[in-house]
Design a protein around this motif. Structure first.
Motif, short mmCIF file in Angstrom:
data_model
loop_
_atom_site.label_atom_id
_atom_site.label_comp_id
_atom_site.label_asym_id
_atom_site.label_seq_id
_atom_site.Cartn_x
_atom_site.Cartn_y
_atom_site.Cartn_z
N ASN A 222 87.83 104.92 144.14
CA ASN A 222 87.71 105.06 145.78
C ASN A 222 86.17 105.40 146.13
O ASN A 222 86.06 105.73 147.13
CB ASN A 222 88.76 105.84 146.11
CG ASN A 222 88.57 107.41 145.53
OD1 ASN A 222 87.68 107.63 144.78
ND2 ASN A 222 89.27 108.25 146.07
N TYR A 223 85.51 105.29 145.25
CA TYR A 223 83.88 105.65 145.60
C TYR A 223 83.40 104.49 146.33
O TYR A 223 83.26 103.16 145.84
CB TYR A 223 83.14 105.87 144.15
CG TYR A 223 81.72 106.48 144.43
CD1 TYR A 223 81.70 107.86 144.93
CD2 TYR A 223 80.57 105.80 144.17
CE1 TYR A 223 80.42 108.42 144.95
CE2 TYR A 223 79.54 106.27 144.29
CZ TYR A 223 79.21 107.56 144.80
OH TYR A 223 78.00 108.06 144.95
N SER A 224 82.89 104.69 147.54
CA SER A 224 82.33 103.62 148.45
C SER A 224 81.32 102.86 147.72
O SER A 224 80.21 103.57 147.43
CB SER A 224 82.23 104.35 149.94
OG SER A 224 81.77 103.00 150.60
N LEU A 225 81.19 101.66 148.01
CA LEU A 225 80.02 100.85 147.27
C LEU A 225 78.83 100.98 148.18
O LEU A 225 77.64 100.99 147.63
CB LEU A 225 80.37 99.36 147.33
CG LEU A 225 81.33 98.94 146.23
CD1 LEU A 225 81.74 97.34 146.39
CD2 LEU A 225 80.92 99.17 144.99
N ASP A 226 79.03 101.53 149.55
CA ASP A 226 77.77 101.72 150.16
C ASP A 226 77.03 103.05 149.78
O ASP A 226 75.88 103.33 150.47
CB ASP A 226 78.08 101.45 151.68
CG ASP A 226 79.10 102.52 152.32
OD1 ASP A 226 79.77 103.40 151.34
OD2 ASP A 226 79.18 102.83 153.53
N ARG A 227 77.68 103.91 148.90
CA ARG A 227 76.95 105.26 148.42
C ARG A 227 76.42 104.60 147.46
O ARG A 227 75.36 105.88 146.80
CB ARG A 227 78.10 106.08 148.32
CG ARG A 227 78.80 106.62 149.67
CD ARG A 227 79.85 107.57 149.41
NE ARG A 227 79.22 108.73 148.94
CZ ARG A 227 79.74 109.77 148.57
NH1 ARG A 227 81.10 109.81 148.35
NH2 ARG A 227 78.82 110.83 148.30
#
Length: 144
Positions: A7-12
């Motif tokens: 669930n770690y956002s790709l935009d981060r």
């Protein structure tokens, strides 16, 4: 695949070349002046392993360190006081997960063709784009 939270956002996903510390309008303006005439070429990054929850680069990759030192020198020359920072290229895939995981990967690579100045809003997981500088190839490439 590696047991890292999904669930770690790709935009981060990012790699920090140099933290500037607390963001102020004066510091952002000084960074813009320092980087306005940045003369650097695009370069390749290659990540080929995971350690813990972090992508690690291929050993011997020198270009990221070279550009990091050039940027630090320009910022210092424009009077910016920089926090102590020991640069080691990496990319976090998750935060808060501690693991002894180690795995080789099929190499992941791309060409870095711009440097971004990003303000990270503490505690909010928000990022604000404060500037972009293209890296310009000085030599052409051949298609073979």
């Amino acid at each position: 695949m590696l047991g890292i939270e999904s669930n770690y956002s790709l935009d981060r996903l990012h790699s920090t070349l140099l933290p500037l510390g607390e963001s102020t309008p004066t510091k952002i303006e000084a960074a813009h002046h320092a980087l306005r005439d940045l003369d650097a070429q695009p370069f390749e990054v290659i990540f080929d392993r995971v350690e813990g929850s972090t992508l690690k680069p291929r050993r011997g990759l020198r270009a990221p360190g070279t550009i990091q030192r050039a940027i630090a020198g320009r910022l210092a020359a424009f009077g910016l006081s920089l926090p102590a920072y020991k640069f080691a290229l990496h990319m976090n895939l998750a935060y808060g997960q501690h693991s002894d995981r180690r795995a080789a990967l099929q190499p992941l690579s791309w060409i870095v063709d711009e440097i971004l100045l990003i303000e990270s809003v503490n505690g909010q997981g928000r990022h604000i784009d404060r500037g972009r500088w293209p890296l310009i190839a000085r030599q052409g490439t051949l298609p073979f």
